[in-house]
Write an enzyme that holds these catalytic residues in place. Structure first.
Site, PDB file in Angstrom:
ATOM      1  NE  ARG A 216      55.027  43.128  31.834  1.00 43.70           N
ATOM      2  CZ  ARG A 216      55.672  43.515  32.930  1.00 43.70           C
ATOM      3  NH1 ARG A 216      56.476  42.705  33.548  1.00 43.70           N
ATOM      4  NH2 ARG A 216      55.497  44.709  33.419  1.00 43.70           N
ATOM      5  CG  HIS A 217      49.894  43.051  29.640  1.00 46.79           C
ATOM      6  ND1 HIS A 217      51.157  43.466  29.332  1.00 46.79           N
ATOM      7  CD2 HIS A 217      49.541  43.720  30.774  1.00 46.79           C
ATOM      8  CE1 HIS A 217      51.568  44.355  30.229  1.00 46.79           C
ATOM      9  NE2 HIS A 217      50.613  44.522  31.125  1.00 46.79           N
TER      10      HIS A 217
HETATM   11  P1  AMO Z   1      46.794  45.810  38.904  1.00 43.46           P
HETATM   12  O1  AMO Z   1      46.101  46.463  37.785  1.00 43.46           O
HETATM   13  O2  AMO Z   1      48.242  46.156  39.087  1.00 43.46           O
HETATM   14  O3  AMO Z   1      46.103  46.172  40.285  1.00 43.46           O
HETATM   15  O4  AMO Z   1      46.658  44.247  38.769  1.00 43.46           O
HETATM   16  C1  AMO Z   1      47.065  43.384  39.800  1.00 43.46           C
HETATM   17  C2  AMO Z   1      47.848  42.199  39.244  1.00 43.46           C
HETATM   18  O5  AMO Z   1      47.103  41.546  38.220  1.00 43.46           O
HETATM   19  C3  AMO Z   1      47.968  41.063  37.209  1.00 43.46           C
HETATM   20  N1  AMO Z   1      47.613  41.686  35.928  1.00 43.46           N
HETATM   21  C4  AMO Z   1      47.512  41.021  34.757  1.00 43.46           C
HETATM   22  N2  AMO Z   1      47.699  39.728  34.445  1.00 43.46           N
HETATM   23  C5  AMO Z   1      47.487  39.356  33.175  1.00 43.46           C
HETATM   24  N3  AMO Z   1      47.082  40.195  32.188  1.00 43.46           N
HETATM   25  C6  AMO Z   1      46.878  41.512  32.452  1.00 43.46           C
HETATM   26  N4  AMO Z   1      46.464  42.306  31.494  1.00 43.46           N
HETATM   27  C7  AMO Z   1      47.110  41.972  33.792  1.00 43.46           C
HETATM   28  N5  AMO Z   1      46.993  43.176  34.391  1.00 43.46           N
HETATM   29  C8  AMO Z   1      47.303  42.984  35.689  1.00 43.46           C
HETATM   30  C9  AMO Z   1      49.366  41.391  37.641  1.00 43.46           C
HETATM   31  C10 AMO Z   1      49.147  42.574  38.555  1.00 43.46           C
HETATM   32  O6  AMO Z   1      50.193  42.718  39.483  1.00 43.46           O
HETATM   33  N6  AMO Z   1      42.967  46.883  41.968  1.00 43.46           N
HETATM   34  C11 AMO Z   1      44.403  46.684  41.906  1.00 43.46           C
HETATM   35  C12 AMO Z   1      44.867  45.722  42.970  1.00 43.46           C
HETATM   36  C13 AMO Z   1      44.787  46.231  44.385  1.00 43.46           C
HETATM   37  O7  AMO Z   1      45.302  47.330  44.652  1.00 43.46           O
HETATM   38  O8  AMO Z   1      44.215  45.506  45.234  1.00 43.46           O
HETATM   39  C14 AMO Z   1      44.752  46.127  40.532  1.00 43.46           C
HETATM   40  O9  AMO Z   1      43.951  45.593  39.809  1.00 43.46           O
HETATM   41  O10 AMO Z   1      49.866  40.254  38.310  1.00 43.46           O
END
Ligand code: AMO
Length: 428
Positions: A216-217
């Site tokens: 998922r990352h």
């Molecule tokens: P956050 O870090 O939770 O929040 O990221 C928001 C959404 O981005 C996706 N996501 C990812 N998708 C793929 N790979 C990753 N490494 C990854 N990390 C996060 C997820 C997650 O829910 N600034 C805050 C947002 C805000 O408060 O407006 C933020 O970045 O779907």
């Protein structure tokens, strides 16, 4: 002569000349007749060559771009009921090399590493393309919903001087001899731009130096960011999120119905009011200890099952996460600052969105940075903006790839990413 797309071919008048352009999807040479299937952006068409016809010399190999000029001919067995006969086939480039995976088969039958190594061609497969059509339709729905609600699209720098989410997973780069970072999110910029436009959104890449290999990352993903001013609390932000997701779903039906059909997608219904749980209740439902600081993936899965069982909903909002475990810009609950006015949206058991009401007073930022032991200097240009009148505001970010992975039921987020970046992959 005008080009006819393969989707337009069924409307061509039988007996009329037509001109197709596309790739040789499949070439089958039988004893008495040969079939060429031509693929273009709209679909497939069948071209029939009989030995006495002037097709020219040898047929170009699969994946070669070609032009076919021939006669539209009714044939109930052909896709769309019309095929092209008496063709002249002309290669538009050098003969293509045989792809690593046979693209003419109904399904790509290769392992994920092979698919990713050859992404430049494997995305040509009609089922694979359909996956991206879902993403593209979702993006259009995201934009059009917000455009219709007074939001302005913005673009913020991706080379930045400080980490926005946490210092741990940030990529450092050499910026003319001094350290800089690849932006982990447009967080700071979208907030200060509320001071200019009131309502903003951004679609763009964000970077996370994720040290683990998970399904998922990604190290780079597409973040759909929203921020709006003059709110009462985070529930207003959740209402906006609900409408945005509903707009994305509507756009999928409208623009990517073919992809939904081809992939057999179960497109979610977005309830008028999303089910909402406080973090405390969420822990209880997930069977987690009451002092857990965050939800683990297994908790999210349990909450996804609960939302379906209790509300028939693919979505559930969890709000009120412990303030100390959310980003420093999150607004504490004024009634009990242990909890925050932050939330996550869980879609089919996976965190899809994070959001919150933010701090909007300069003094609150200074105090919070101090309490967390963060230096002021790296945040100065962001925090200074709050001295010049930023209204109460909040927002959220949706991860595009997670959305599409959940929609399609992909086991790994890489399956739905055009050219994924992770711990091991920097090409293609
Ligand atoms: P956050 O870090 O939770 O929040 O990221 C928001 C959404 O981005 C996706 N996501 C990812 N998708 C793929 N790979 C990753 N490494 C990854 N990390 C996060 C997820 C997650 O829910 N600034 C805050 C947002 C805000 O408060 O407006 C933020 O970045 O779907």
């Amino acid at each position: 002569m005008r080009r006819t797309t393969t989707a337009e071919l069924p409307q061509a008048t039988p007996g009329e000349p037509v001109r197709l352009q596309g790739w040789v999807h499949r070439c089958r040479e039988l004893a008495t007749v040969s079939f060429l299937v031509v693929r273009d952006r709209t679909g497939l068409a069948q071209v029939v060559l009989r030995p006495d016809e002037p097709a020219g010399t040898e047929l170009p190999p699969e994946e070669t771009p070609v032009e076919v000029v021939g006669t539209a001919t009714a044939n109930p067995q052909a896709p769309g009921g019309v095929e092209v006969t008496a063709p002249v086939v002309r290669a538009l480039s050098d003969p293509a090399e045989t792809p690593a995976v046979e693209l003419w088969r109904p399904r790509l039958d290769a392992g994920l590493p092979t698919l990713l190594d050859h992404a430049a061609t494997t995305w040509r497969h009609p089922r694979q393309r359909a996956v991206w059509d879902l993403a593209a339709a979702s993006l259009q729905g995201f934009r059009s919903t917000l455009d219709g609600s007074g939001f302005t699209e913005v673009h913020s720098p991706k080379l930045v001087e400080s980490a926005t989410e946490s210092g741990a997973n940030v990529f450092e780069v050499d910026y003319f001899g001094r350290p800089a970072y690849l932006a982990q999110s447009p967080q700071f910029y979208k907030q200060v731009l509320v001071g200019v436009f009131e309502r903003v959104y951004e679609v763009g890449p964000v970077f996370r130096a994720e040290p683990h290999d998970t399904v998922r990352h990604l190290a780079e993903y597409v973040s759909l960011d929203v921020e709006l001013g003059f709110i009462e609390d985070h529930h207003e932000v959740v209402d906006c999120l609900r409408d945005v997701v509903a707009g994305m779903v509507a756009s999928i039906h409208e623009r990517a119905g073919h992809a939904v059909g081809k992939l057999g997608i179960d497109v979610p219904q977005v309830p008028e009011k999303l089910p909402v749980l406080h973090f405390r209740e969420a822990l209880e439902i997930a069977g987690a200890p009451a002092d857990e600081p965050d939800l683990a993936p297994s908790h999210e899965r349990a909450l996804g099952e609960w939302a379906m069982a209790e509300h028939g909903s693919d979505f559930v909002v969890v709000h009120g996460y412990p303030t100390a475990h959310r980003a420093f810009y999150s607004h504490p609950d004024p009634d009990d600052p242990h909890w925050s006015r932050s939330f996550d949206l869980i879609f089919r058991g996976l965190e899809l969105v994070s959001g919150a009401q933010r701090l909007h007073r300069y003094d609150d930022y200074v105090r919070t940075l101090e309490e967390r032991g963060y230096a002021y200097a790296p945040y100065a240009s962001y925090v200074e903006a709050f001295r010049r009148g930023i209204p109460p505001h909040g927002g959220f970010a949706i991860g595009l790839e997670r959305w599409v992975a959940r929609l399609t039921g992909a086991a790994n987020i890489r399956e739905v990413t055009l050219f994924p970046r992770d711990l091991h992959r920097l090409a293609p």
